[in-house]
Each structure stands twice: as C-alpha cells, then as structure tokens.
Design a protein around this motif. Sequence first.
Motif, PDB file in Angstrom:
ATOM      1  N   ARG A   1      84.444  37.075  39.557  1.00  0.00           N
ATOM      2  CA  ARG A   1      83.903  36.167  40.177  1.00  0.00           C
ATOM      3  C   ARG A   1      82.197  36.495  40.218  1.00  0.00           C
ATOM      4  O   ARG A   1      81.160  35.498  40.476  1.00  0.00           O
TER       5      ARG A   1
ATOM      6  N   GLY B   1      79.537  33.702  39.242  1.00  0.00           N
ATOM      7  CA  GLY B   1      78.491  33.432  39.995  1.00  0.00           C
ATOM      8  C   GLY B   1      78.667  33.061  41.435  1.00  0.00           C
ATOM      9  O   GLY B   1      78.256  32.951  42.319  1.00  0.00           O
TER      10      GLY B   1
ATOM     11  N   GLU C   1      73.094  29.490  39.174  1.00  0.00           N
ATOM     12  CA  GLU C   1      73.994  29.144  40.064  1.00  0.00           C
ATOM     13  C   GLU C   1      75.321  28.879  39.285  1.00  0.00           C
ATOM     14  O   GLU C   1      75.267  28.649  38.052  1.00  0.00           O
ATOM     15  N   PRO C   2      76.464  29.063  39.787  1.00  0.00           N
ATOM     16  CA  PRO C   2      77.466  28.684  39.220  1.00  0.00           C
ATOM     17  C   PRO C   2      77.628  27.404  38.394  1.00  0.00           C
ATOM     18  O   PRO C   2      78.226  27.414  37.046  1.00  0.00           O
ATOM     19  N   ALA C   3      76.906  26.342  38.985  1.00  0.00           N
ATOM     20  CA  ALA C   3      76.890  25.202  38.461  1.00  0.00           C
ATOM     21  C   ALA C   3      76.195  25.101  37.154  1.00  0.00           C
ATOM     22  O   ALA C   3      76.444  24.212  36.250  1.00  0.00           O
TER      23      ALA C   3
ATOM     24  N   ILE D   1      80.654  27.230  32.947  1.00  0.00           N
ATOM     25  CA  ILE D   1      81.712  28.013  32.762  1.00  0.00           C
ATOM     26  C   ILE D   1      82.906  27.186  33.323  1.00  0.00           C
ATOM     27  O   ILE D   1      82.877  25.937  33.802  1.00  0.00           O
ATOM     28  N   GLY D   2      84.250  27.610  32.704  1.00  0.00           N
ATOM     29  CA  GLY D   2      85.279  26.713  33.047  1.00  0.00           C
ATOM     30  C   GLY D   2      86.077  27.911  33.992  1.00  0.00           C
ATOM     31  O   GLY D   2      86.267  28.873  33.599  1.00  0.00           O
ATOM     32  N   MET D   3      86.536  27.243  35.184  1.00  0.00           N
ATOM     33  CA  MET D   3      87.412  28.408  36.076  1.00  0.00           C
ATOM     34  C   MET D   3      88.566  27.721  36.455  1.00  0.00           C
ATOM     35  O   MET D   3      88.746  26.701  36.698  1.00  0.00           O
TER      36      MET D   3
ATOM     37  N   GLY E   1      84.037  17.124  36.096  1.00  0.00           N
ATOM     38  CA  GLY E   1      83.195  17.808  35.601  1.00  0.00           C
ATOM     39  C   GLY E   1      82.264  17.119  34.447  1.00  0.00           C
ATOM     40  O   GLY E   1      80.951  17.276  34.347  1.00  0.00           O
TER      41      GLY E   1
ATOM     42  N   ALA F   1      89.149  22.333  33.441  1.00  0.00           N
ATOM     43  CA  ALA F   1      88.265  23.623  32.855  1.00  0.00           C
ATOM     44  C   ALA F   1      87.824  23.527  31.574  1.00  0.00           C
ATOM     45  O   ALA F   1      86.649  23.804  31.374  1.00  0.00           O
TER      46      ALA F   1
ATOM     47  N   ILE G   1      85.006  20.215  29.897  1.00  0.00           N
ATOM     48  CA  ILE G   1      83.518  20.214  29.955  1.00  0.00           C
ATOM     49  C   ILE G   1      82.913  21.192  28.875  1.00  0.00           C
ATOM     50  O   ILE G   1      81.741  21.377  28.801  1.00  0.00           O
TER      51      ILE G   1
END
Lengths: 548, 371
Positions: free
Chosen positions: B48, B52, B72-74, B78-80, B100, B148, B151
């Motif tokens: 995590r 982010g 920022e995570p955005a 990343i694909g989570m 996404g 995920a 994108i």
Amino acid sequence: MKKNRLEIWTFVTIGLLFLFFIFLIYPMFGILKQSVISEAGKFTLNEFAKFFSSSYYTGTIINSFKVTVAVTVVTLILGIPLAYFYSFYHLKGAKFLFVTSVLCGMSAPFIGAYSWIMLLGRSGVITKALAAVGIKIGSIYGFGGILFVQAFKLFPLVFIYMVGAFKNIDNSLLEAAESMGCRGIQRFFKIVISLTMPTVLAAGLLVFMRAFADFGTPLLIGEGYRTFPVEIYVQYLGENGTNHSFAAAISVIAILVTAVVFFAQKKATDRYKFSLNALHPVEKKQAKGLKGALMYLYSYGLVLLAYAPNVYIIYLSFRNCDKSVFKPGFSLGNYRAAMNKLLVRSTQNTLFLGVFTLAVIILISVLIAYLVVRRNNFANNLIDTLSMLPYIMPGSVIGIAMVIAFSKKPLVLIGTIWIMIISLVIRRMPYTIRSATATLMQIQPSIEEAALSLGSSKIKTFFKITVPMMTNGIVSGAILSWVAIVTELSSAIILYNNKTITLTMSAYVAISRGNYGIAAAFSAVLTVLTMCSLLIYLRISKSEDIKI
Amino acid sequence: MSVGITIKNALKKFNENVIIPNLSLKVRDGEFFTLLGPSGCGKTTLLRMIAGFNSIEGGDFYFNDKRVNDLEPAKRNIGMVFQNYAIFPHYTVRKNVEFGLRNRNINSQEIKDKTDRFLKLMKIDQLADRKPDRMSGGQQQRVALARALVIEPDVLLMDEPLSNLDAKLRVEMRSTIRSIQKQVGITTVYVTHDQEEAMAISDRIGVMKEGVLQQISDPKSIYQRPINQFVATFIGRSNILEGEVQVESGQAYLVVGNKGRIPINTIEQKNMENQKVIVSARPEEILLCKDDTGILQGIVKECIFLGLNTHYVVELETGDLVEMTQESTIEDILSNGTKVSVTFNAEKINLFGKKDGINIMQGVCNDICIS
C-alpha cells in the motif's frame, strides 16, 4: 504522501465547524445566557429558583416525564408483538400492514388528538352514540388521552425498528434454542428479545424523545394535565404575559432531563454489545388455527385503529361545517374556505420547505458521515458529537433558541423561511447522519481505493463511487425525515408567520380558532401529501425497507 | 510501459509503532515478484506504500528513475487488485472495466475496443452487462483484474487476490493470473501468505518477517536453500534438530545424537570450521532405514498412508519428533512402535550456524540489497 497535505476535506471540516458554531452553538449559548442573565444584565439563578420553588412548574416536567415513560412502555408493548408476527409469520396483506402502520407514524402530531376528540371527546360522535344507549365512557382528556393518542402514533417507530432487527436474527440461533428445549414464550424473551435488546432500547429512546417533546397532543387533549413543551410555549408566546427568561430556564431544564435519559440509554445499550448477521434469515411460518386468528385480529385491529383518525379527518373534510359545528351533508365547502385561508401558500411553503431542508440535510449528512468514517480525527469527531446535540433538544427549545439568536443584528433571520429551514435541518439532521454513517461503515474503503488507483480524483471518487453506494441507506432514512419535516409543529409554532405558514401550522391555527371544518381540510391535504410521498418512495425504491 | 521499482530505506510507522524499520528492495522490470510472510508481517503495508494509500514515514520509492513518494495514487499509473475484489456494485461489469479509461482523455471507440479486449482476455465478455452482485468470487476477481489491466498500468499490485476463493478456484485463478501477466509483460507485486501459491506463481519471492525482508530469491532456491530457520519453516515443512559440524582434514561431518555422523560436502568454503549448527531437514530429506544402519535410532509413533507417499512420525533417540515422507512401497506399512533408524539426504539438508542463524551451505541465493 506527505503527512499534513491540505486536502479538500480539511476545508469541509472547517466549513462545517463554522456552520455548527453559528447555527447550533451560538443559539444554545443564547438560551443558556437568557436563562441566567436578568433584564438588568446581571447573573442570576432567579428563574431556576422560581421554577423549583413552585410545584406548579416542577409539576410540568414531572407530568411530561410520567406520561412519556408510560407512552414508551406502551408503544414497546404494542409494537414488538406486531413486528414479531410480521417477521416470523406469513400474514396475508403484510405489505398493507407495513405501509399503513408507517403512515400512522407519519401523520401530523396533532391530527390524532384532534380526530380522537371528534370521536371520543365530550361531544364526540361515538361518545354521543354510546350515551344514547346509556353507556358512559370515561374522559379521554388528560393523562389517559395523551397516552392513548401518542401510543397509537408512535408504536410504528418501534414496529419499523424491530422489523429491521428481527431480519438480522439467524434462524439457526432459534433452532439451536429449540433443540435445547427453549420454546414458545420462553424463547421469545430469552432469545428473540435478548438478541434485539439494543434495538429495543434504541426504539425506546426514540419514542421517549418524540413523546417528551410533543407539543400538539398535550395542547389539544391534555387540558388540565400540563406538560413542559406547552408550558414553554405559554411562557414564551402565551396570551397572559410572557417571560422569555423563564421559558429559557425551562428549556435548559428540559435539555438536562433528555440528556440524562440519553446517557442512561447509552449506558444500558453498552451491556448488549454484539452484532448480528443472519446467514440464514428466519423462515416465516404459516399463521394457522386460533393462534393465527388472534394474530390477525391483533395486527389488523391495532393498525386500523391507529389509522382511523386519519381516515376520519378526510371524511370530516368533506362534511358540511359551520365554524366548529359539523352539519349533515357533504360538499367541498371546507376546501373553498381553506383556499381563503392560505391553502395554496401553505402547500407551496410546505413543499419548498420540505424539499430544500431535505436536500441540505442529505448534503450535510453525507459530508459528515464521510469525515467521521474516512477522516477520523479530533475535529471531525467534534462535528459528529455536535451534530447529535439536537437529538436531545425538544423542538420548542430549538425554536426559542433560534428566536433568541437571530432576531437581532448582525444576523436577522426571524420571520423568513430560512429560519424555519435552519431549525428543521438542525432538528432532523441527527437521524440522517446516523443512517449515513452506518451505511458508509459497511462500504469497504478498498472500493474507493480501487477508483483512486484507476486515476479517478478524490472529488470524483466521492461523487461517482462513494455517494452512489450510500444512496440506498440515505434514501431509506430520508423518507421519514421528509415526513417529519412536512408535519413539523413544535418549533414551527414559534417561528412561523403569515408568509411562512405551512399546512401543519394552518391546520393548527384553524383548530385553535375553532374552524374545525377548515382544519379538517388542511389536515386532509397534509395526510394525502404524506401518503403520496410514502407511496412514491415505495414505488421508486421497490423495497419495503424503511430505516430510521 | 512497464517499470522497475526501487525502494530505498523505507520506514513505516503507525503513530509510534514501527511496522517496517528499514526496507530496501528492487523489483525488476516485467517480473512477477511476491511478498510472502505471515499475517501482520507488513507485506500489505509495503504494497500500500507502493500504491500510495499508506503514508511513507521515511525512505524513497522510485518507479524507474521517478520518485513517487509524493505522488497521489491516482497519478502513479498503477493497477491494483484487492482481496475483497472492490468491484463497484452500482456499475455493470463493462462500466467497471471502463472506469479507469474514462478518467483519461480517450475517445469512446478506443475505450470500447480496449474494454472488449480485456473482457475477452479474462473470459468475462458474456457478463459485460451484468451487475456484480450476483457474480461468483472468481468472476468478480476476473472483473477486478481486467479493470486493473485495461489502463495499461506501469505496475500491477495485487493484495491477496485469491484468499477469498475456494481451493479449486484458487489454483485455477493463479495460473490465469500468471499467464496473463506473462502475456502483458507487466511488473507485478503480489502479496500472499500462502507459500504454495507464491511458489507456483512467482519469478522471485521476498520472504518477510516483522517488517524485515529475510530472503529474496527464486522459488527453487528459497525452498532448497532457505537463508535461515524462519524461511525454512515458513516455506514448506522442516524438521529442526540440534547438531554439530566437525571438520577433519578438509572433510566436514555432521554429528547428530551420540553415535552417528555423515559426511557433508556442500558446506560453503568460508564456513568450513567446527561449529554448532541447527539442522533443517524437510520430511522428504530424512531417510528411513529398517535396520540400525542410520545415524539416529528411533521409534515409529504414527504412520499415515497417503497413496503416493507414506507419512511417518518418528521419535528419535534425542527426544525430537520428526516428520518424514517416504515413497509408498508394496510391503506392509510399519506399525506404531517399530524400531527404526534414520539418516539424512546430505546433499539436500540445510545447516544454519548456531551463532548467527544463517545458512552455511553452498548455493544460498539472496538478492537483498543492503544499502
């Protein structure tokens, strides 16, 4: 990520704290100040001394307390069996029972009292009919009348709460109890009621708060039995000279009483901390034989009796009427007369007030729920605690607090519709916040994180993911808020004027002036309005789930 | 475009609680890297931090040369994939997968094409217009994976994605994940506490304990040459015994118990010295002798016939209970109470120095970068 990054939610926190300070803390402080500052501007406890030195005044609080406790007990006794039959047995017309009892709970506060007076009062239809054949029924005025009317109006709250709780009982728990020889009545008390005790207590508290603060019922049917909301009103706006400081002092005492009850209930609930999750919901049984017949008799009897006043009012609204005397024959005369008494304006005001207030409540509740659940810190917990304060404040107290705070500069709002909106937002907010918070707690944060990881901004995630997922929980709570807003009396009676009059207020004014026909017309419009809102809601939501 | 991940001296605290004291790690471009450890070891926390969602109290995180600590995570691309799938319940499968893409400036035809491609790839194209509430866990996880991957993220992060599935589906899904990952060629960090799953799926595994990486290596060498006792017992089963290494004229012997000793030829040259050791022997590395020719005497306490293998529990003369697995024979199974002796497969067992607990054998492989 840096630790103290400023994000949009920080500003939301500040904004909400600001609003709470102005519209909640400041008015409450105002009422406290008025109760202890004399006209000469000095600190004094005279008003409190006056209250406690006279049994005439202390009696109002004791009366209120006595009748409210009685109402709470009776509603639990009425509501729990109904919910039990509804949840554990297949009753024909179950949906009808549910909708009708919800409607009972939604009717305006004084319609029940007014209608029962027309039926069972001194010159009531039933009273006269029975007297003609020589049967005398006792007086429905005073303690008994208040208890009777409030219990029939408030048992649906218990019913709705308990139906929700019974849904979460796992069938295997009941089977386990039965396999160990615990059956019937014993099982009902030892298992069913014990498991749902937190809900029983929550429903009890809600009924207590509603009944304690109810203004309309004791005013109409209480007669010599004086309760404190009426006393506050009399002291504040009464015809025999007013004493604002004394009204403020009574308000403070009332808040203390409700606060004590509130914390006692919290304490009691702490003993029953467990969560229920039904993997196998209870399977409904057929209601058969004598037992089944009695269940039907009880359920339909209770619900129909409770709804009777609403039907009777609609019937009366079409009867010919001259001032306070109903004459034979039917016409639309009452409605025509009501048109002259601001029927259109009242309806418009009611709808505007309802829609606008509800929108504000939902917005604030969603924001607060998000802050409390997802951004838990000191400031947000403070907001959460503050937002619960109005829960223990009777409506008339909020009304007076508003007058004290906003009738002088810098912020003069008295006489506008905005002050009514603000007081209603404050009054109804705690319920919606609770349901919004509960809903959000059940939503896994990972769903929002998934959206963030897919490149969605925080704001967009909130509106496109979080809010839609909360919708169900909020809407089911909002329908009851809506009706409560539309039928509000106790704070509105202090804040309304000719321009901002609502249907409820118009009906009340007509009753108090003895225009019973017109009052019936206003009440009928109000009843139909609440009925339609519920039906539209059930139509849209396609479920019979209503939460409070 | 896929990237390599470099983590330097990562520090994670919750209030005053240090979860990860000082962790450095390099995940190679395009590899399938698994963080493996018992629950509470900090593996999800680390994942995590890469994503982010957790704050970073110290150290640097790089995607290739770009420092992402403050991103920022955005914006990390990343694909989570989450343990509970985290499918948006109010959207259809297609809308979930498109989500996404809709956050980027992509025209709708392209969105549709890409979505269709990944729906097909994950074999959920027939479900495209369904809402997720009536779908099975396996189907939901396929949606989550498609969502995920569509994108085209730089990194795929997976947090125990299979632990909510039943055993059979878990095996099926892990080969799906593995083959999709190879097809797309995306750098993947995968978190699990299931060692078998980690072995089956990973290029390399990082074994974590209490916020510290113990060993990073490929599955084979982690299993065969674990760096220490923790790794030896966490990955697969290992019997632990006390022993001693004696070196006589250049030949090392392992002594266990009073009598027997066996020659060991696989000790790392620099560790060739007389020393106390911990012996770690897997059930298949202990050999049963029906007479007393083994180095340790013992008594059979329990035997279970499992088809291919027969499983024995033997109480040794040292008092230790050891588990051993032998290929089943056509003869009768040994009954409880039978006297036996055992010896070790000297090439396969592992010895850890008593002083530092580190494996002294040849071929130990550990990619932990100490910086």
